[in-house]
Each structure stands twice: as structure tokens, then as C-alpha cells.
Write an enzyme that holds these catalytic residues in place. Structure first.
Site, PDB file in Angstrom:
ATOM      1  N   HIS A  71      -3.310  -4.205  -4.873  1.00 19.17           N
ATOM      2  CA  HIS A  71      -3.419  -3.704  -3.538  1.00 19.17           C
ATOM      3  C   HIS A  71      -4.869  -3.977  -2.779  1.00 19.17           C
ATOM      4  CE1 HIS A  71      -4.174  -0.513   0.035  1.00 19.17           C
ATOM      5  NE2 HIS A  71      -3.392  -1.597   0.546  1.00 19.17           N
ATOM      6  N   GLU A  75      -6.999  -2.023  -5.532  1.00 16.37           N
ATOM      7  CA  GLU A  75      -6.501  -1.014  -6.278  1.00 16.37           C
ATOM      8  C   GLU A  75      -5.617  -1.737  -7.513  1.00 16.37           C
ATOM      9  OE1 GLU A  75      -6.341   3.078  -3.741  1.00 16.37           O
ATOM     10  OE2 GLU A  75      -4.792   1.465  -3.035  1.00 16.37           O
ATOM     11  N   ASN A 125      -5.908   5.291   0.375  1.00 18.49           N
ATOM     12  CA  ASN A 125      -5.163   5.745   1.831  1.00 18.49           C
ATOM     13  C   ASN A 125      -5.050   7.300   1.901  1.00 18.49           C
ATOM     14  OD1 ASN A 125      -4.911   3.420   2.852  1.00 18.49           O
ATOM     15  ND2 ASN A 125      -2.929   3.043   2.071  1.00 18.49           N
ATOM     16  N   SER A 129       0.977  -1.183  -0.190  1.00 20.83           N
ATOM     17  CA  SER A 129      -0.056  -0.074  -0.014  1.00 20.83           C
ATOM     18  C   SER A 129       0.987   1.299   0.020  1.00 20.83           C
ATOM     19  CB  SER A 129      -1.165  -0.004   1.356  1.00 20.83           C
ATOM     20  OG  SER A 129      -0.177  -0.046   2.454  1.00 20.83           O
TER      21      SER A 129
END
Length: 288
Positions: free
Chosen positions: A145, A157, A196, A124
Site C-alpha cells: 500500500h 505498508e 488510515n 488501502s
């Protein structure tokens, strides 16, 4: 565009919480899947934890006992990367978040995996461009991800670097969909990718509101849930993710950008130093 690369066998490197759940997700989707780790003990723990997970899912009616049995029959565990990598069509690295370790893994995968194999990292924080060169096949490298808990969270992702081929992107997207996930494509590497960064922005504002005495932690969480319809508040989410993980992501983002605004939060760092990591340690922002 339809992916040209067939995916029939999956290899997951790293038997931690993320790697083991990714492997089970692939097995539940019908893929023969191998979990590789350097630690025999870690592999034994992962196998036991996955049995426990599926037992609970069966008991709650979320999974049929027959499906659970079929998935476990498709799972294999090994410490020998040299033996298992040559059979993999799609490799997902979920090892420790250290660049030197990941580079060494991708260098070995470049030598061991079949020429057509896609090599993905679940990181990440580390973009696949950092390990693509080591593989010797940068066009077949990307980030894939997943989010914790992998068995529940739909988003994946898919992050391409400048040299990732379109075929790799198409294969990764199709593979994620075959797992029952809802992949999103990120066309350029940025620190934190998308999820994130969004999560970090909400957390940063929540921490500033708390530090400024604007509202209590409980009321900030309640506002996020009742006004914004978030399933949990930002402090509850930090506890779920793990405050050590939250702090690590902030450190990695700050190291990449150098922006003072991205510096790790002092209150989160203090909780981590005190061993209060969230739900997994029994205490974080809240007590469990």
C-alpha cells in the site's frame, strides 16, 4: 532473511493517479516497468501526466533531466494483460476499489504470471486475503500500500494475510526499500491497516470538535501544526487526500467492523454529494 525471489521487471495494473505514480517510482529506481490498463485513453493520459510530472521535477531541480529520460525509457504502456503478465516478477494491482474487479484480475494473474512472481494489491481497504484464493498462489499475495503522492511519500505498508509466505514478505520489503521507500510490516489484516486508522482517529476527533463548536476548522488545523508538528491540519489533509476517498475508506471500514463509531461522517458525505472533493475539485473544506 534475504528474499529469494529476484525482481527485475515490474507490472502495474491500473493507470490512474496511484498506479501511474507507482510505475514511475519503479522506473526511477531502474526497473523496466509496464503499466497495464483496459483503457487506451487512460494509458495515454497517464503517459502525458507522468511526462508533465518529471518535467516539473527537472525544472525545480528535484530530478536530473538524464534521470527523467532514463525512467521514461524504462516505462511501457499496454492494454494487453495476456501479453505483459508473463514477463513480470512483481505485479502491483492498483485498479478500481471493487472486490469483483480485483478478484478477476488476480485470477488472470494466477494463470498468466510466472510461477515465482509476487502478486500485490495497492488497496488501502481490501485485504489481500480477499483475492489471494482467486490467484491460486495465496502464499505469494500481499498488500503493498503506497500513499499519495507516491513520488513524495516514503511510507509503504506491507500487509500480510494469514497465508502469506515469509519469502513474499521479505521480497516485498526489499522491493519497497529498493524504490527508496520506508516500508512497514503489518502482521495482521485490520480495516484501514495502520496509517488510515491513525489518520482516521485524528480526523474523527477533529470533526467532533468542529461539530461541537469547540474551535473553528482553521484553528483545529493550526493546533495540529503548531502543537503536534503535523505538516498539515486534519481538514487540510482530508482535502489533499480527497473527501470522496475519505468517505469511501470510512464506508469500507464500517462495512468491515459494523461498529457505529466507524460510520462515515455526515458532514464529509454532504461535501461529497455537493461535488466538493477537496483540492482536486477546487473546493472541499477549503476553497482552492
Amino acid at each position: 532473511m534475504q528474499p529469494r525471489t529476484p525482481v527485475t521487471r515490474v507490472l502495474v495494473i491500473g493507470a490512474g493517479a496511484m498506479g501511474s505514480q507507482i510505475a514511475l517510482t519503479a522506473a526511477l529506481a531502474g526497473y523496466p516497468t509496464t503499466v497495464q490498463d483496459v483503457s487506451e485513453c487512460q494509458l495515454d493520459d497517464a503517459a502525458a501526466q507522468l511526462r508533465d510530472r518529471t518535467d516539473k521535477m527537472v525544472a525545480s531541480g528535484k530530478l536530473a533531466a538524464e534521470q527523467a529520460g532514463q525512467a521514461h525509457a524504462l516505462l511501457d504502456f499496454s492494454t494487453d494483460l495476456d501479453a505483459v503478465a508473463p514477463a513480470a516478477d512483481f505485479v502491483i494491482e492498483a485498479a478500481t476499489e471493487r472486490l469483483d474487479i480485483k478478484e478477476a484480475i488476480f485470477a488472470r494473474l494466477g494463470r498468466l504470471a510466472p510461477p515465482h512472481a509476487i502478486l500485490a494489491t495497492n488497496s488501502s481497504t481490501i485485504g489481500s486475503s480477499a483475492v489471494a484464493g482467486a490467484s491460486g498462489r495465496p502464499g505469494q499475495v500481499c498488500n503493498l500500500h503506497f500513499f499519495n503522492p507516491v513520488l513524495v511519500m516514503e511510507c509503504v505498508e506491507v500487509v500480510r494475510h494469514a497465508g502469506t509466505s515469509q519469502e513474499t514478505v521479505d521480497t516485498a520489503l526489499a522491493f519497497a526499500r529498493s524504490l527508496g521507500k520506508a516500508p512497514v510490516l503489518i502482521n495482521r489484516e485490520v480495516p484501514g491497516f495502520v496509517a488510515n486508522r491513525l489518520m482516521g482517529a485524528v480526523q474523527k476527533e477533529a470533526l467532533a470538535l468542529l461539530a461541537g463548536g469547540v474551535a473553528s476548522m482553521e484553528d483545529i488545523d493550526a493546533t495540529a501544526k503548531t502543537a503536534l508538528r503535523h505538516p498539515m491540519g486534519p481538514f487540510e489533509l482530508m482535502d489533499l487526500v480527497g473527501l470522496d476517498v475519505v468517505d469511501y475508506i470510512a464506508q469500507a471500514t464500517h462495512a468491515a467492523t459494523g461498529d457505529p463509531a466507524d460510520a462515515p461522517d455526515a458532514s464529509v458525505a454532504a461535501l461529497v454529494r455537493a461535488g466538493k472533493l477537496g483540492r482536486k475539485s477546487g473546493a472541499g473544506w477549503y476553497s482552492y
